[in-house]
Every structure is written in structure tokens, then in C-alpha cells.
Write a protein that holds these residues in place. Structure first.
Motif, PDB file in Angstrom:
ATOM      1  N   LEU A 582       0.914  -1.012   0.064  1.00  0.00           N
ATOM      2  CA  LEU A 582       0.136  -0.080   0.092  1.00  0.00           C
ATOM      3  C   LEU A 582       0.864   1.300  -0.058  1.00  0.00           C
ATOM      4  CD1 LEU A 582      -2.691  -0.813   2.465  1.00  0.00           C
ATOM      5  CD2 LEU A 582      -2.706  -0.879   0.152  1.00  0.00           C
ATOM      6  N   SER A 583       1.954   1.272   0.407  1.00  0.00           N
ATOM      7  CA  SER A 583       2.893   2.129   0.378  1.00  0.00           C
ATOM      8  C   SER A 583       3.215   2.889  -0.997  1.00  0.00           C
ATOM      9  CB  SER A 583       4.094   1.901   1.246  1.00  0.00           C
ATOM     10  OG  SER A 583       5.178   3.024   1.125  1.00  0.00           O
ATOM     11  N   ASP A 584       3.037   4.312  -1.250  1.00  0.00           N
ATOM     12  CA  ASP A 584       3.362   4.826  -2.374  1.00  0.00           C
ATOM     13  C   ASP A 584       4.797   4.892  -2.623  1.00  0.00           C
ATOM     14  OD1 ASP A 584       0.699   5.440  -2.728  1.00  0.00           O
ATOM     15  OD2 ASP A 584       0.899   7.421  -1.546  1.00  0.00           O
ATOM     16  N   PRO A 585       5.536   5.286  -1.955  1.00  0.00           N
ATOM     17  CA  PRO A 585       6.975   4.948  -2.332  1.00  0.00           C
ATOM     18  C   PRO A 585       7.430   3.607  -1.853  1.00  0.00           C
ATOM     19  CG  PRO A 585       6.920   5.987  -0.074  1.00  0.00           C
ATOM     20  CD  PRO A 585       5.440   5.750  -0.691  1.00  0.00           C
ATOM     21  N   GLY A 586       8.451   3.047  -2.468  1.00  0.00           N
ATOM     22  CA  GLY A 586       9.174   1.889  -2.200  1.00  0.00           C
ATOM     23  C   GLY A 586       9.750   1.797  -0.895  1.00  0.00           C
ATOM     24  N   HIS A 587      10.006   2.711  -0.144  1.00  0.00           N
ATOM     25  CA  HIS A 587      10.703   2.793   0.950  1.00  0.00           C
ATOM     26  C   HIS A 587       9.752   3.125   2.055  1.00  0.00           C
ATOM     27  CE1 HIS A 587      11.004   7.025   0.992  1.00  0.00           C
ATOM     28  NE2 HIS A 587      11.120   7.014  -0.226  1.00  0.00           N
ATOM     29  N   ILE A 588       9.955   2.981   3.451  1.00  0.00           N
ATOM     30  CA  ILE A 588       9.192   3.135   4.431  1.00  0.00           C
ATOM     31  C   ILE A 588       8.758   4.790   4.520  1.00  0.00           C
ATOM     32  CG2 ILE A 588       9.727   1.166   5.748  1.00  0.00           C
ATOM     33  CD1 ILE A 588      11.047   3.148   7.838  1.00  0.00           C
ATOM     34  N   ALA A 589       7.738   5.321   4.757  1.00  0.00           N
ATOM     35  CA  ALA A 589       7.626   6.877   5.019  1.00  0.00           C
ATOM     36  C   ALA A 589       8.177   7.162   6.093  1.00  0.00           C
ATOM     37  CB  ALA A 589       6.091   7.225   4.874  1.00  0.00           C
ATOM     38  N   SER A 590       8.938   8.537   5.981  1.00  0.00           N
ATOM     39  CA  SER A 590       9.596   9.089   7.061  1.00  0.00           C
ATOM     40  C   SER A 590       8.550   9.531   8.289  1.00  0.00           C
ATOM     41  CB  SER A 590      10.316  10.410   6.806  1.00  0.00           C
ATOM     42  OG  SER A 590       9.183  11.564   5.997  1.00  0.00           O
ATOM     43  N   THR A 591       7.289   9.501   8.055  1.00  0.00           N
ATOM     44  CA  THR A 591       6.450   9.813   9.311  1.00  0.00           C
ATOM     45  C   THR A 591       6.249   8.496  10.024  1.00  0.00           C
ATOM     46  OG1 THR A 591       4.519   9.009   7.625  1.00  0.00           O
ATOM     47  CG2 THR A 591       4.819  11.309   7.962  1.00  0.00           C
ATOM     48  N   TYR A 592       6.381   7.184   9.578  1.00  0.00           N
ATOM     49  CA  TYR A 592       6.366   6.072  10.470  1.00  0.00           C
ATOM     50  C   TYR A 592       7.816   6.172  11.386  1.00  0.00           C
ATOM     51  CZ  TYR A 592       2.894   4.187   7.429  1.00  0.00           C
ATOM     52  OH  TYR A 592       1.788   4.007   6.820  1.00  0.00           O
ATOM     53  N   LEU A 593       8.772   6.609  10.971  1.00  0.00           N
ATOM     54  CA  LEU A 593      10.064   7.000  11.732  1.00  0.00           C
ATOM     55  C   LEU A 593       9.640   7.955  12.803  1.00  0.00           C
ATOM     56  CD1 LEU A 593      13.005   6.467  12.601  1.00  0.00           C
ATOM     57  CD2 LEU A 593      13.496   8.223  10.650  1.00  0.00           C
ATOM     58  N   SER A 594       8.864   8.920  12.599  1.00  0.00           N
ATOM     59  CA  SER A 594       8.718   9.954  13.423  1.00  0.00           C
ATOM     60  C   SER A 594       7.737   9.305  14.456  1.00  0.00           C
ATOM     61  CB  SER A 594       7.949  11.297  12.661  1.00  0.00           C
ATOM     62  OG  SER A 594       8.699  11.930  11.678  1.00  0.00           O
ATOM     63  N   ASP A 595       6.679   8.658  14.032  1.00  0.00           N
ATOM     64  CA  ASP A 595       5.781   7.913  15.159  1.00  0.00           C
ATOM     65  C   ASP A 595       6.455   6.873  15.801  1.00  0.00           C
ATOM     66  OD1 ASP A 595       3.809   9.325  13.924  1.00  0.00           O
ATOM     67  OD2 ASP A 595       2.907   7.980  12.571  1.00  0.00           O
ATOM     68  N   ALA A 596       7.302   6.274  15.370  1.00  0.00           N
ATOM     69  CA  ALA A 596       8.153   5.330  16.285  1.00  0.00           C
ATOM     70  C   ALA A 596       8.974   6.008  17.290  1.00  0.00           C
ATOM     71  CB  ALA A 596       8.631   4.346  15.341  1.00  0.00           C
ATOM     72  N   ILE A 597       9.552   7.104  16.869  1.00  0.00           N
ATOM     73  CA  ILE A 597      10.374   7.835  17.819  1.00  0.00           C
ATOM     74  C   ILE A 597       9.684   8.637  18.973  1.00  0.00           C
ATOM     75  CG2 ILE A 597      11.946   9.877  18.071  1.00  0.00           C
ATOM     76  CD1 ILE A 597      13.417   8.796  15.595  1.00  0.00           C
ATOM     77  N   ARG A 598       8.384   9.071  18.308  1.00  0.00           N
ATOM     78  CA  ARG A 598       7.417   9.636  19.489  1.00  0.00           C
ATOM     79  C   ARG A 598       6.896   8.812  20.427  1.00  0.00           C
ATOM     80  NH1 ARG A 598       7.987  12.856  21.725  1.00  0.00           N
ATOM     81  NH2 ARG A 598       8.588  14.313  19.898  1.00  0.00           N
ATOM     82  N   LEU A 599       6.629   7.641  19.857  1.00  0.00           N
ATOM     83  CA  LEU A 599       6.052   6.463  20.704  1.00  0.00           C
ATOM     84  C   LEU A 599       7.136   5.875  21.561  1.00  0.00           C
ATOM     85  CD1 LEU A 599       3.660   4.563  21.285  1.00  0.00           C
ATOM     86  CD2 LEU A 599       4.787   2.854  19.491  1.00  0.00           C
ATOM     87  N   TRP A 600       8.237   5.890  21.109  1.00  0.00           N
ATOM     88  CA  TRP A 600       9.561   5.401  22.087  1.00  0.00           C
ATOM     89  C   TRP A 600       9.781   6.417  23.396  1.00  0.00           C
ATOM     90  CZ3 TRP A 600      15.039   6.603  20.805  1.00  0.00           C
ATOM     91  CH2 TRP A 600      15.862   6.180  21.531  1.00  0.00           C
ATOM     92  N   VAL A 601       9.918   7.749  22.767  1.00  0.00           N
ATOM     93  CA  VAL A 601      10.450   8.805  23.752  1.00  0.00           C
ATOM     94  C   VAL A 601       9.153   8.985  24.739  1.00  0.00           C
ATOM     95  CG1 VAL A 601      10.760  11.197  23.955  1.00  0.00           C
ATOM     96  CG2 VAL A 601      11.952  10.005  22.018  1.00  0.00           C
ATOM     97  N   ASP A 602       8.026   9.029  24.297  1.00  0.00           N
ATOM     98  CA  ASP A 602       7.074   9.268  25.556  1.00  0.00           C
ATOM     99  C   ASP A 602       6.989   8.095  26.243  1.00  0.00           C
ATOM    100  OD1 ASP A 602       6.367  11.628  24.167  1.00  0.00           O
ATOM    101  OD2 ASP A 602       4.675  10.844  22.956  1.00  0.00           O
ATOM    102  N   ALA A 603       7.417   6.920  26.259  1.00  0.00           N
ATOM    103  CA  ALA A 603       7.368   5.638  26.937  1.00  0.00           C
ATOM    104  C   ALA A 603       8.439   5.684  27.897  1.00  0.00           C
ATOM    105  CB  ALA A 603       7.185   4.410  26.264  1.00  0.00           C
ATOM    106  N   LEU A 604       9.431   6.488  27.801  1.00  0.00           N
ATOM    107  CA  LEU A 604      10.473   6.521  28.691  1.00  0.00           C
ATOM    108  C   LEU A 604      10.229   6.852  29.977  1.00  0.00           C
ATOM    109  CD1 LEU A 604      13.467   7.644  26.112  1.00  0.00           C
ATOM    110  CD2 LEU A 604      12.839   5.250  26.690  1.00  0.00           C
ATOM    111  N   PRO A 605      10.962   6.321  30.998  1.00  0.00           N
ATOM    112  CA  PRO A 605      10.254   6.674  32.437  1.00  0.00           C
ATOM    113  C   PRO A 605      10.843   8.152  32.735  1.00  0.00           C
ATOM    114  CG  PRO A 605      12.352   5.347  32.469  1.00  0.00           C
ATOM    115  CD  PRO A 605      11.859   5.216  31.059  1.00  0.00           C
ATOM    116  N   GLN A 606      12.016   8.644  32.259  1.00  0.00           N
ATOM    117  CA  GLN A 606      12.429  10.148  32.690  1.00  0.00           C
ATOM    118  C   GLN A 606      13.521  10.417  31.671  1.00  0.00           C
ATOM    119  OE1 GLN A 606      13.670   9.727  36.764  1.00  0.00           O
ATOM    120  NE2 GLN A 606      15.464   8.436  36.432  1.00  0.00           N
ATOM    121  N   LEU A 607      13.713  11.655  31.503  1.00  0.00           N
ATOM    122  CA  LEU A 607      14.628  12.223  30.762  1.00  0.00           C
ATOM    123  C   LEU A 607      15.045  13.858  31.279  1.00  0.00           C
ATOM    124  CD1 LEU A 607      13.569  11.631  26.997  1.00  0.00           C
ATOM    125  CD2 LEU A 607      15.325  10.765  28.200  1.00  0.00           C
TER     126      LEU A 607
END
Length: 831
Positions: A582-607
Motif C-alpha cells: 500500500l505504500s506509495d514509495p518503495g521505502h518506508i515513509a519518514s512519518t513512520y520513523l517520526s511516529d516510532a520515535i515519538r512512541l518510544w520517547v513518550d514511553a521512557l520513564p524519565q529524561l
């Protein structure tokens, strides 16, 4: 002034009058696609059964591997497994891989034994229902029980059935458990209907859909016109959306059971549960139906002022947290008919994505407003001139957001380019043939000036201390409901995101440049590994960047695993391929990278941020500052802080001009003032004796000479170009170094020692080597006394001085002011 274009919802068409209903139904039949969704759509039974392995159908099996329950969304658990996971305390990945679903006794699961009636060695094949009898035998006996005992009835009357009764409802796979020939589901439905509208079971069952699973919907029970409208609308909607949602479509069908047409604008009031997804589904279906009805009446897309972007087939685009959803747009916000036609024709023929369309619409509204100030309101394109084009450009130069803040120079420049690209497209297609050639943009005269960067807003880089904290939690990156959670194994998904993060952190490339890396992106020459990447922003491809051996090994580990994955062929040439077709480009979209980093950072206990509060407690770090592009700033800032020459960093960043690179050497005014305030109290003279000064005096001489400040009046007045003693700073009473110059002083001492050795080898006169030795001794004296002074300070104060020194060294490295030469500048010959 608010320049955001208004959006409007199209006024729904009225239902077709009765004489045209037959023609409308015939048109719908002719426009239904008989080959739509083969294997899923049964046109003969008006039944849709979604393929659970098709990514374009939202339904799937429960995420738990041992559970076969169908759920209505992808990558989710069924209700039972969801509760079990919460009770277990396991992560979703661990639970999905290890949980064993227990066998539960349900009414369907319990009906496994056969009926007990046997005659002449033949046993009834129907499932046992009650008292050891199947439902039919049990009901028959209950009818005869007043005249016969069970034993006599079994002996004299009971006859075993040799075939299994199937429910009379079309396509229903349920077994008939009643004398009426209906399964339990249809028995209950018929009983409820029979109380209000008595109907024989065979007649009632003929038009009933089967018992539907979450991945199914049926149109069989609807009136003919409504059934055709919904079938047509679903087929059209399938072209707009990324995945059909059978659950919500089935709910809409259920609530519209008493409707006569999909064109009725009051259908939304019929929804029992007006959930946002249900309203969205109904809106999409009605948009498709209205578009079809307009076409049936001979009204084309090009004739409408209110257009539905979904009907055009424009898919929404995603950018970070901002998502541009297709919808209805009123083009009457553009005052000039000719300009409105040009935009309409471009939208219909070019089919841009919704983000580009919204930006082009916004630019066109700004230009329309500017042209509307003419005496003729700009409605006659034949009289427009170059002056009118300049007026339009001036409107873009002052364009403001809703909060009355002017758009950034880059965005205003993009708006200008977007509008004149529309004009050029109209001229090429013939829709703007009446527009004179003088109405055009001249880049030199119509440029948008780039403002000087606001120094107080510089600093988007993620601090190194925060990056070190992130690195300690790399094992949790890529877990949770991230892109790929259902397409590849958890270990492969985590390695993919880990590799993406490391390349992002250590190369400073833009997010799009990283997700689009070629599959063979490593090149080794003489033991040095180089990363091959493409600069999409500037159109420069096959660029090369030296990388560390550790990062090269990380990439090779992912390449090895990536070769074993079975992924869509369209992504074969990319290092990080799209995981679904379903992806328009052949590579993963940069928005998925943004979402993964946001999900990861928000779940960290403290920064923790740099510094502490008044009580000495670490300050929390603002997690919203962590996003993919921020790591590019971190990479550049890391090199700038390390003293990398600005021209070298420009090559590493692949900047077009050195002015862009110099921004990373710039320090905010607030931090610079604080650093000056701290270091002004630690200034020494040429003998290394303390010589503190005011902040103002420090600023006046802070960049006068390469290895410290200079307070000699004539030299300061001349901007550092009139030293009376030929820049022999070590012996000058006006020389004022401070701790921020220590690295430069030590480097200069080493250079002087090298010069002295060269002088010895050249057998120069003694006064030459003596002068060099004296300079070395003087500079060493200054360095030793400054270091002795710093060692005597408390640790916290010494740390502050070192941080302030780093800040000022970075400020001087990025300053465009030319430092004093080490040899005197020849004076002009007096006249």
C-alpha cells in the motif's frame, strides 16, 4: 489577515424523483464493477467477506498467535485476549507470542455429540440438543409427549436423519437446530420479527443475510435502489481509502435499513451510535453517491464550484502529527472566475495529493485577494500586467497566519512558487490563454528576503546528555504498535528501527534521506567505509559521507536480516523497504520513523535536561523537542562544538552555502551574555596576573586578536588592524586573555616550538630563536597561571567556566568577523 482558505461542505443533492428512480437504478447497475474485489465480493449474494490477509481490508485475526478470533482492526487483540494481556503484565509482543488460548465451552462448542436415536443400525447425524436428542427430534417428541412416553415414541415413531440440516437463510453456514429450518441466530431474528409482522419462515429467510462476522457486510436485505447505491458507493470509496472497514460499513447498512435512498441528507440522523468513524463512513458513502448522481445528471467535476477531494481520488498525506484529510472545498473563496477555473482544472487533471492542493488553494486565495483590490476586481485577465504580478508577490511577502504572525520566509517563498506554478500549468493546458505574458514572476525582483535568524530561537538540537540517556533505552525502540508490528517479526522490526535511529543520530542526514537509503549504501576503500546517500532537497544524488566502523557494522547486520525478509518487490532497491504494497514509495515513509520515535520517547520513564533547579534537582527535558530532524541539528552542533572548521562542516552537511552552516556556530544572545559575564571576572594580563573587567569592556575587545582581547585604544578603534608592535601579544601590556582562549594558546605554543626548531635547523641568527623562546615562555606563563587559578576554584564554578568557555569559542568560530592576521597589514603610502 487570515489567509487560510475556507472549507465548506457541499450541499447534498436531493433524492431522485420517482419517475427517474428506474433510470437511476439502471445507471448504477451499468456502473458497478463486476470484477471488484475478486474472492471478497459475491455480487450474486450481495455479500462482502474480507480477506484477513489483505492489507486493504481492516479486519484481521487476533494478534495472539494461538487465537483465531476475527477482529475489526489490524494489529489488535480480541476482547478476551486484551483482558488476559492486561492481567498478565506482559508486553504486547511477549503476550502475542506466548499466550495459549484456553478452550471455552460455548453453545456452539458444546454441540459436538450426535443425536442418540438409532434404528436398524443407522444413527441420526444431527447434533445433540437436549435429552440426547437433536433439536428436531426433541421438538417432535415434545409435541407427542402427552400421548406417548419417550420410550414408546423412540421405539415406534422416531426415525434418524441421515443428513445435516442447514439454515434456510442464503449463504448461512449455521446448522439448523429447530424445526423451522433456521439456525439459532436466524431463529431469534425471525421470532422477533414474527411478533410484529407474522411471516412464514421460508419466505422471511429468503431475503436475510447470513450471520455476519466482523469482516463481512451484506446488502441483501436492503431495498433495490438503496442496495445499488451502497454497492456503487462502496466500490468508489475503495479507491479513496487505504483500507475498507467492513465493521463500520455493516453498522451503517443496519441503521439505514428503513431508508429509501443514500442521497437523503437526513441519513445521519438514523445512526443509532453516531461514532466518529461511523459518521466518516456514511459521509464517504454519501459523497460517492452524490458524485455518481451528478454524473448521472450530466454534471461533470469541472462544472462544480464545490468539489469533493475524495471524489477526485486525492488521498490524504501525513506530515508528523499533522494529517491532511480529504474533504469538500468551496472554490468560491477565489473571487476571479478565470482563476477559479484554472485551479479547478489543475485539481481535476493533475490529481495532486491533499497537502499540495491545500497549499495551492491557500496561495491562490492570497493572490485572488490581492487582485481583488483592482478597480475591476481582477476579473478580466487580459488587462493584467507585470505590476499586478508584483502586487501579488507583495501580498505573499506580508502573508500572515490566523494568529497574525507572519509566515516564515521559506513558507512564503513556497507559496509564491506554488501560485506561479499553477499559472504556468494553466498556460500549458490552455486554460489561461487570455492571461498576458507580462503577468509573470521575475525571480530577481520578486524574491523573498530571508530574515536574519533570531538568535534566541536557535538551538533545536537534542543535547548530547539527552542523546546519551536515549541510547540506554535502545532495546525498547520499535516495540508497541509501531509500523510493521504485523508485517515482520518483532526482532526484525526492532533492529530496523534501531538501525534507523543510529544512522539518524550519527550521520545528520535528513529523515527522508535516511529512509530512502539504497540497499547497497556502503562502499569501502582502503579500510574506510563511506555511506552513499541522495540529497533529495537539492537534487544531488550518490553523495558520500565517511562513517565509523561501528555504524557500518550496524547497517550490515540489518542488511543481512533484511535479505531474509519476504517483502513487496517495489522496495527491493531500498535499505528500509516498505513493508506493505500500500505504500506509495518503495521505502518506508519518514512519518513512520517520526511516529516510532515519538512512541518510544513518550514511553521512557524519565529524561533529564542539562542543569538543575533551585533545589539542585535535575530539570525534566521537554520531550516534544525530540523528533527525527532534530538529530540533524545535533550532528551539526556536535561538530561545531568540537571545533570542526566551518568549511569542513559545510561539506559534511552538504549545504549549498557556508552561511547556512554558520548558523550552527551561532550561540543565542542570552547564553553568550551569561558566558561573557562569567569570564569577564577571570581575565588576566600578559604576565598572567588577574585583570578583571566589566562585561561591556570584555565585549569591546573579545575578538580583537586571535589569542585573547586587546585594549590598546588605537588598535580597538581601527577594528584590530593597527597594532603598533606588529602583533607580538605576549609582550604587550594591553593583551588580555581569558580561559576561553586556552586551547588556542596551547596550539600556538606548539606552533612556536615548531618554528623554533625550524630556525635552529636553518642556523638563523641568535636573536630569532631568542625571540621565539621569549614568546613561548610568556605564553606558557599565562597558560600556567590561568590553569592554576582554575584549579583553585570549586568544582561547580570551574564547570561553569568551562561551559562558558565552550560557548564563546563556538561563538567566535561562527563569527563572520575576520580575525587579525599574524603578520601586519601594509599601510597605505602617505600622500
Amino acid at each position: 489577515m487570515n489567509t487560510t482558505p475556507a472549507r465548506a461542505t457541499a450541499t447534498p443533492e436531493t433524492a431522485p424523483p420517482q419517475p427517474r428512480t428506474r433510470a437511476w437504478s439502471t445507471w448504477l447497475r451499468d456502473h458497478l464493477d463486476p470484477s471488484w474485489r475478486p474472492g471478497e465480493w459475491d455480487a450474486g449474494q450481495w455479500l462482502f467477506t474480507g480477506d484477513l490477509d489483505n492489507p486493504r481490508t481492516s479486519s484481521s485475526r487476533c494478534r495472539t498467535r494461538s487465537c483465531a478470533v476475527v477482529v475489526r482492526a489490524q494489529a489488535t487483540f480480541c476482547s478476551r485476549c486484551r483482558q488476559q494481556r492486561l492481567d498478565s503484565g506482559l508486553t504486547p509482543e511477549e503476550f502475542a507470542a506466548t499466550f495459549a488460548v484456553p478452550r471455552l465451552r460455548s453453545p456452539k462448542a458444546a454441540v459436538t455429540a450426535q443425536c442418540s436415536i438409532t434404528r436398524d443400525g443407522i444413527r441420526c447425524v444431527r447434533p445433540r440438543h437436549c435429552r440426547g436428542l437433536c433439536a428436531t427430534h426433541y421438538g417432535t417428541w415434545r409435541y407427542h409427549e402427552r400421548r406417548n412416553t419417550l420410550e414408546s415414541w423412540l421405539r415406534d415413531r422416531a426415525t434418524p436423519f441421515t443428513h445435516t440440516s442447514v439454515c434456510m437463510a442464503p449463504h448461512c453456514t449455521g446448522r439448523s437446530l429447530s424445526a423451522r429450518g433456521l439456525c439459532n441466530y436466524h431463529w431469534r431474528a425471525w421470532s422477533a420479527n414474527n411478533r410484529l409482522n407474522p411471516t412464514p419462515a421460508p419466505q422471511w429467510a429468503r431475503d436475510q443475510p447470513p450471520q455476519l462476522a466482523p469482516h463481512q457486510f451484506s446488502l441483501l436485505s436492503l431495498p433495490t435502489t438503496l442496495r445499488l447505491e451502497l454497492a456503487y458507493a462502496v466500490q468508489q470509496m475503495d479507491q479513496w481509502t487505504r483500507a475498507l472497514e467492513p465493521h463500520w460499513i455493516r453498522g451503517v447498512i443496519r441503521d439505514l435499513a428503513d431508508a429509501t435512498t443514500l442521497l437523503d441528507h437526513t441519513n445521519a440522523d438514523r445512526l443509532n451510535k453516531p461514532h466518529k468513524a461511523a459518521l466518516r463512513t456514511l459521509e464517504n458513502l454519501q459523497s460517492a453517491a452524490h458524485a455518481g448522481y451528478a454524473e448521472f445528471n450530466g454534471i461533470t467535476l469541472i462544472d462544480r464550484d464545490v468539489i469533493d477531494l475524495r471524489v477526485l481520488g486525492l488521498r490524504h498525506t501525513a506530515s508528523g502529527k499533522r494529517r491532511h484529510q480529504p474533504g469538500s472545498v468551496d472554490l468560491r473563496t477565489i473571487r476571479q472566475p478565470w482563476l477559479r477555473r484554472a485551479l479547478h482544472h489543475w485539481a481535476v487533471t493533475a490529481r495532486p495529493n491533499t497537502q499540495l492542493f491545500q497549499r495551492t488553494l491557500q496561495a491562490t486565495v492570497i493572490a485572488s485577494t490581492a487582485l481583488g483590490r483592482r478597480a475591476d476586481a481582477g476579473e478580466d485577465p487580459t488587462v493584467l500586467t507585470f505590476a499586478d504580478a508584483s502586487t501579488v508577490v507583495d501580498a505573499f511577502r506580508t502573508a500572515r497566519r490566523r494568529d497574525d504572525i507572519r509566515y516564515s520566509a521559506g513558507f512564503r517563498h513556497a507559496l509564491i512558487g506554488t501560485f506561479f506554478q499553477l499559472v504556468d500549468y494553466g498556460r500549458r493546458c490552455g486554460t489561461l490563454d487570455d492571461l498576458p505574458g507580462t503577468f509573470t514572476r521575475v525571480p530577481v525582483e520578486h524574491a523573498i528576503s530571508v530574515e536574519e535568524p533570531n538568535e534566541d530561537l536557535i538551538g533545536k538540537a537534542v543535547p548530547e546528555s539527552v542523546i546519551r540517556q536515549l541510547d540506554t533505552h535502545l532495546d525498547t525502540l520499535g516495540t508497541g504498535n509501531t509500523y510493521g508490528c504485523r508485517d515482520i517479526a518483532p526482532q526484525a522490526r526492532q533492529l530496523m528501527y534501531r538501525t534507523l535511529y543510529i544512522v539518524l543520530r550519527d550521520t545528520g542526514r535528513r529523515p527522508l534521506e535516511i529512509v530512502s537509503l539504497p540497499r547497497d549504501c556502503l562502499e569501502t576503500d582502503n579500510g574506510q567505509t563511506t555511506l552513499i546517500w541522495n540529497n533529495h532537497k537539492r537534487g544531488r544524488h550518490r553523495r558520500r559521507l565517511p562513517i565509523t566502523a561501528a555504524m557500518a557494522q550496524t547497517i550490515r547486520s540489518w542488511q543481512t536480516l533484511r535479505d531474509d525478509l519476504h517483502l513487496p518487490t517495489k522496495g527491493d532497491r531500498y535499505l528500509f523497504p516498505a513493508l506493505t504494497p500500500l505504500s506509495d514509495p518503495g521505502h518506508i515513509a519518514s512519518t513512520y520513523l517520526s511516529d516510532a520515535i515519538r512512541l518510544w520517547v513518550d514511553a521512557l520513564p524519565q529524561l533529564h535536561d542539562e542543569g538543575t533547579d533551585a533545589q539542585g534537582n535535575p530539570l525534566p527535558f521537554d520531550r516534544s523537542r525530540i523528533y527525527p530532524y532534530a538529530f540533524r541539528h545535533s550532528y551539526a552542533q556536535r561538530h561545531a562544538d568540537a571545533g570542526t572548521p566551518v568549511d569542513v562542516l559545510r561539506e559534511l552537511m552538504d549545504h549549498k552555502t557556508i552561511a547556512m552552516t554558520q548558523h550552527y556556530y551561532t550561540v543565542s544572545l542570552k547564553r553568550k551574555r551569561e558566558a561573557v559575564s562569567k569570564l569577564s571576572a577571570h581575565v588576566v594580563d600578559h604576565l598572567g596576573q588577574p585583570s578583571p573587567c566589566s562585561t561591556t569592556a570584555y565585549e569591546m575587545r573579545s575578538v580583537a586578536v586571535p589569542y585573547g582581547g586587546c585594549t590598546e585604544p588605537s588598535n580597538v578603534k581601527a577594528g584590530g588592524e593597527a597594532c603598533p608592535i606588529r602583533f607580538q601579544c605576549a609582550g604587550c601590556g594591553f593583551y588580555r586573555p581569558d580561559p576561553s582562549y586556552l586551547p588556542a594558546l596551547e596550539q600556538h605554543i606548539n606552533e612556536l616550538r615548531a618554528d623554533r626548531e625550524t630556525a635552529h635547523a636553518m642556523r638563523t641568527a641568535e636573536f630569532v630563536t631568542t625571540a621565539l623562546t621569549a614568546q613561548i615562555t610568556a605564553y606558557e606563563q599565562v597558560v600556567d597561571r590561568m590553569r592554576t587559578h582554575l584549579q583553585a576554584l570549586p568544582d561547580t564554578e570551574r564547570t561553569r567556566i568551562e561551559e562558558a568557555s565552550t560557548i564563546l569559542r563556538k561563538a567566535r568560530a561562527g563569527d563572520t568577523h575576520t580575525l587579525l592576521p599574524l603578520t601586519p597589514t601594509p599601510r597605505d603610502t602617505p600622500r
